[in-house]
Design a protein around this motif. Structure first.
Motif, PDB file in Angstrom:
ATOM      1  N   ARG A 123       2.876 -14.724  -6.589  1.00  0.00           N
ATOM      2  CA  ARG A 123       3.246 -13.563  -7.375  1.00  0.00           C
ATOM      3  C   ARG A 123       4.744 -13.270  -7.374  1.00  0.00           C
ATOM      4  NH1 ARG A 123      -1.113 -10.610  -8.791  1.00  0.00           N
ATOM      5  NH2 ARG A 123      -2.730 -11.378  -7.437  1.00  0.00           N
TER       6      ARG A 123
ATOM      7  N   ASP B  23      -1.088  -6.043  -1.224  1.00  0.00           N
ATOM      8  CA  ASP B  23      -2.401  -6.115  -0.580  1.00  0.00           C
ATOM      9  C   ASP B  23      -2.474  -7.125   0.554  1.00  0.00           C
ATOM     10  OD1 ASP B  23      -2.291  -8.440  -2.025  1.00  0.00           O
ATOM     11  OD2 ASP B  23      -4.175  -8.146  -3.106  1.00  0.00           O
TER      12      ASP B  23
ATOM     13  N   PHE C 294      -7.267  -5.414  -6.741  1.00  0.00           N
ATOM     14  CA  PHE C 294      -6.167  -6.343  -7.024  1.00  0.00           C
ATOM     15  C   PHE C 294      -6.225  -7.619  -6.200  1.00  0.00           C
ATOM     16  CE2 PHE C 294      -3.297  -2.585  -8.414  1.00  0.00           C
ATOM     17  CZ  PHE C 294      -4.057  -2.448  -9.560  1.00  0.00           C
ATOM     18  N   THR C 295      -7.404  -7.972  -5.694  1.00  0.00           N
ATOM     19  CA  THR C 295      -7.531  -9.162  -4.863  1.00  0.00           C
ATOM     20  C   THR C 295      -8.632 -10.041  -5.431  1.00  0.00           C
ATOM     21  OG1 THR C 295      -6.810  -7.965  -2.899  1.00  0.00           O
ATOM     22  CG2 THR C 295      -8.051  -9.984  -2.543  1.00  0.00           C
TER      23      THR C 295
ATOM     24  N   ASP D 245       1.813  -7.694  -4.864  1.00  0.00           N
ATOM     25  CA  ASP D 245       0.956  -6.622  -5.359  1.00  0.00           C
ATOM     26  C   ASP D 245       0.440  -5.711  -4.255  1.00  0.00           C
ATOM     27  OD1 ASP D 245      -0.637  -8.492  -4.200  1.00  0.00           O
ATOM     28  OD2 ASP D 245      -2.141  -8.540  -5.788  1.00  0.00           O
TER      29      ASP D 245
ATOM     30  N   ASN E  34      -5.700  -7.516   2.886  1.00  0.00           N
ATOM     31  CA  ASN E  34      -6.558  -8.704   2.770  1.00  0.00           C
ATOM     32  C   ASN E  34      -6.739  -9.403   4.110  1.00  0.00           C
ATOM     33  OD1 ASN E  34      -6.600  -8.225   0.030  1.00  0.00           O
ATOM     34  ND2 ASN E  34      -5.113  -9.822  -0.488  1.00  0.00           N
TER      35      ASN E  34
HETATM   36 MG   LIG Z   1      -3.619  -9.524  -4.587  1.00  0.00          MG
END
Ligand SMILES: [Mg+2]
Ligand SMILES: Nc1ncnc2c1ncn2[C@@H]1O[C@H](COP(=O)(O)OP(=O)(O)O)[C@@H](O)[C@H]1O
Ligand SMILES: Nc1ncnc2c1ncn2[C@@H]1O[C@H](COP(=O)(O)OP(=O)(O)O)[C@@H](O)[C@H]1O
Ligand SMILES: [Mg+2]
Ligand SMILES: [Mg+2]
Ligand SMILES: [Mg+2]
Lengths: 331, 202, 331, 202
Positions: free
Chosen positions: D168, D35, C79-80, D33, D39
């Motif tokens: 988002r 992450d 999802f990145t 989402d 990340n």
């Molecule tokens: Mg993402």
């Protein structure tokens, strides 16, 4: 139970309506039955091939109807073998006079219902023969069981017998091809979660948060053993180790591989499993000629996968490469 | 057993199956695939409807109608087996006044049919483990509905201790022990329904 | 969390290894990258098409690499969006001198990373253009959002731009086709269950036992509204009713339909949804020229589906029918 | 800020990100989402490693190395934005003795870069809503590490009440209110790390 359905009693007929709507250029529904047949069935000069079984294994079996594979598929209720009259309708719909081969998965119910259909057909002068697929190595093939189950290896039987029939081969020849596949195909399955029958809304078995069910079939039956959830590589190795001895593979033998999702497994995980399958086969100096990764023979929304290995020779490889227009198996 | 009682047999059986649908299904979930109650309830609902919709001349006709409906509406392993049992009973009952030895003949014919279809013997944890003791009881002591029901119940309960070697439960091998066989339980209700039907006026 | 994986940090690379092992006759991995390209890339005389995004959407995007569709796909972490250097590697791998089209889904991250890659490529004299897919009608296209998201409609962009590129068309022509698809494709999605990120092991959102999440994207983000779970027909109607007005369809217009599973939805349910989609379109005298039912753009193991409608004309229909050898989209 | 302090900025920031990884991810799960922590932790672990592995001549070199690593290891929306911010700060710091106004120039360059890449303005519930107040504070009162940290914290907390119109979280419209912006929180830790690094001997 969370399902995208309407009346649980209508899931099969509504699914088939949706299927035929999607693939109306190539398939048709035989009126007032649960039979899906090629639009141009019966195909003259060709042996007809009929498969089927309970529903809940989608894309099996209707997804394999099409040029190069099946002539018709019969859908029973969820996980319940179709009845003889329905199978008989399929036989009648596809017989061009060259005879019909029934592909049966080895379950008591399937065998009985298909055999009764064969009797009905023979009584009407239709030539029918059958092959019983029993690829599941999780089940012992002894007198203390009903023998190994038929699972994802059935898809290879559809493909190769289908390709053989397309050549204009006789019923006996098509059956021989099918038998050859049955002899050389073995499968093992694992579940990470149970499935849920639409009609009862109940989970098919209970599984702890860190448990897997090894040696499952395709009907949500409990498997042969509950085990702790370990790394994909370990699970894959255990499955492959159970399959390979049954195929008596030698160095430089060739195989086709199918990594089949049971319904809810992300494709990412199937490919991670496939990576390890290839690694293990390479270690044994076995060559992989074809690989199929995806959902081919499912158990509703069960998470898990099965691994199928088919030992191939030149004839089987050629038949694997033959074109197929079946919606779920295009080549 | 007159024609009305035969019809009542089917309709009573259907009633039991509707009542026990979830129970039978949960038994099948333990050692099978969790559809036995669903299959039987679906098929016999149709059979009862078919039997109620017509008037029949003979008991054999009722059983034949039920057999054909069950055969095409139950599916799975139990569909062909119950369908065959009903059909064979119809054939054995044809032209007969159903009482005493005729019941034994009917049950024997049904058992032969089940064995031939399913290639099972007694002791394999299937419906046969109810049918065969019932036949033996009728053969040795004559037909008595209450005794039949009692024998069926005991035989059904005894399937708990068996290890399955036929049907789906055989995949579990020793793990199948400790659970009742779903088909044995549904067969028990068939004999319960028979006893009920015979108690009624024709 | 139950997943068939090994080290959560290695899921992407192990998946790609398994993917390339399965499809080694047609694809290759660009060394030390997460790029999967056609084996014969760059294809001379052909515009290259590069797509990609975060992982977890399998078979997107690598499954669409093949003759007739993409030349390369770039996989980011789950999802990145992939980073600019990876996208740049893909561009270099497929540029035959005729230029490269980037297919970008409209997310801030994807747009930025792909644009940076385009800048890198242009600095090296490679001609690059881009199309941004934004088919998700659940999101308002206003100045108060980043605009509609790109979801399953992207697969149609791959297919049609891919077919166009195969004809030897110029970068501008290929881009025009892609833009035409973007203008005429709309999607709406629903979730019955969340998905679980391999790295955190957490569910992406919470949902009650009888609740669904309407208007979800493909990254496990919460949707636009929680609603009670109702019959499939009702849910389908609501989704179709949101899509159709955006396409301004008239009687006798033709459309292609995609009913896409989010990862854990049994195919049975997708066909039940498809049945209703067709019924609704027939009611409106809209003709369905093509139907695709299956998993095309997923969110790991999310249960649910999306419905995509593409308004087609003769040109788009012809391009849809053109052959494709991509593993996840064979025609 | 000497070259060692600049390197310490990056390594401290990485430490905070590893500690706050799950927290940042859980914030992103609410309105994104899920992450962001993953990340940032992945990318800055690499950046810290890269910075530690070499000896640099100038702070600008450290920042450039970190920028390039972040750009190719974070991904998502935050990767290009933090990568750009670091790169622009490196460019603004080039050849300068970093103190006072130079910090303002660096932050301003970073903000310009973020705005250009992300096409966002303040008030849209993004990392800019931390960066811009920090810049304003430095411009109006001069650079003071403790003040910067305090301003960043207040600004970060204030993102809770904003409605997202970029990134988002904007898909959720009003429903994005009531949650902190993950990128604002990670930016806050960047300024915390800066204050920490500046407290250390060079
Ligand atoms: Mg993402
Ligand atoms: N070979 C057999 N002979 C007799 N009875 C059998 C045989 N196989 C299965 N059965 C009976 O059928 C029952 C299962 O029926 P059902 O669940 O409806 O079919 P399926 O196993 O196909 O799902 C078993 O409990 C058993 O009593
Ligand atoms: N256009 C933008 N301008 C500035 N910052 C943005 C923009 N879009 C997103 N962000 C920041 O990025 C953060 C999300 O980063 P991350 O979760 O890593 O990426 P993604 O949204 O791609 O998953 C948001 O919390 C926000 O602070
Ligand atoms: Mg069954
Ligand atoms: Mg059963
Ligand atoms: Mg995020």
């Amino acid at each position: 139970m969370k399902k995208l359905i309407n009346d649980p009693n209508l899931v099969i007929t509504e699914m088939l309506d949706g299927f035929v709507a999607a693939h109306s250029s190539s398939v048709k529904r035989v009126k007032n039955t649960t039979v899906v047949a090629r639009k141009n069935a019966p195909v003259s000069g060709k042996v007809g091939i009929v498969s089927g079984g309970g529903s809940g294994h989608e894309p099996a079996h209707a997804g394999y109807v099409g040029e190069g594979m099946l002539d018709a598929a019969v859908s029973g209720e969820v996980f319940t073998s179709p009845t003889p009259d329905q199978v008989f309708e399929a036989i009648k719909a596809v017989d061009s006079g060259k005879g019909v081969l029934l592909v049966i998965k080895n379950y008591t119910g399937d065998v009985m219902n298909f055999e009764m259909a064969a009797e009905l057909a023979e009584a009407e002068g239709i030539q029918v023969d059958q092959v019983v697929v029993n690829d599941d190595v999780a089940v012992e093939d002894s007198s203390f069981t009903t023998g190994r189950r038929g699972v994802a290896g059935t898809v290879f039987v559809h493909k190769l017998a289908g390709a053989m029939a397309e050549t204009g081969a006789s019923l006996e020849e098509v059956k021989q091809t099918a038998e050859k596949v049955v002899q050389h195909v073995r499968t093992m399955g694992v579940a990470l979660s149970p499935c849920i029958m639409p009609s009862s809304g109940e989970e098919s078995f209970e599984l702890g948060d860190k448990e897997i069910e090894m040696g499952i079939g395709i009907h949500g039956e409990p498997g042969i053993e509950k085990k702790p959830l370990v790394f994909a590589d370990e699970i894959t190795s255990e499955m492959v180790e159970r399959i390979l001895p049954e195929l008596e593979l030698n160095e430089n033998d060739e195989v086709a591989v199918m990594v089949n999702g049971m319904g809810a497994t992300p494709e990412m995980e199937l490919y991670i499993v496939n990576r390890k399958v290839h690694e293990l086969l390479v270690e044994k100096s076995v060559t992989v000629s074809h690989t199929f990764v995806g959902e081919y023979m499912t158990s509703l929304e069960m998470a898990g996968c099965s691994i199928t290995v088919l030992k191939v020779d030149d004839q089987l490889k050629e038949l694997l490469d033959a074109p197929s227009q079946a919606p779920a198996f295009r080549i | 057993m007159n024609v009305n009682q035969t019809a009542a047999w089917i309709t009573h059986y259907n009633q039991h199956l509707q009542d026990q649908k979830d129970y039978l299904t949960s038994l099948d979930r333990k050692i099978g695939d969790g559809d036995h109650g669903i299959n039987m309830a679906r098929g016999f609902a149709e059979a009862a409807k078919a039997v109620e919709a017509e008037t029949f001349e003979t008991s054999a006709d009722v059983l034949k109608k039920a057999a054909m409906t069950v055969m095409s509406k139950v599916g799975g392993a139990s569909g062909p087996l119950y369908g065959t049992a009903l059909l064979k009973m119809s054939m054995a009952a044809k032209g007969k006044d159903i009482k005493g030895d005729v019941f034994a003949d009917m049950f024997e014919a049904a058992i032969d049919g089940i064995k031939q279809r399913g290639k099972a013997e007694t002791g394999e944890k299937t419906m046969l483990d109810v049918w065969v003791p019932v036949l033996e009881e009728v053969k040795s002591s004559g037909f008595d509905a209450a005794n039949v029901e009692e024998t069926a119940q005991k035989a059904m309960e005894a399937t708990k201790d068996l290890t399955a070697t036929k049907g789906r439960a055989s995949y579990l091998k020793e793990r199948s022990k400790g659970h009742l066989d779903p088909g044995a339980v549904s067969s028990y209700y068939l004999f319960v329904s028979l006893a009920e039907a015979l108690k009624e006026e024709g």
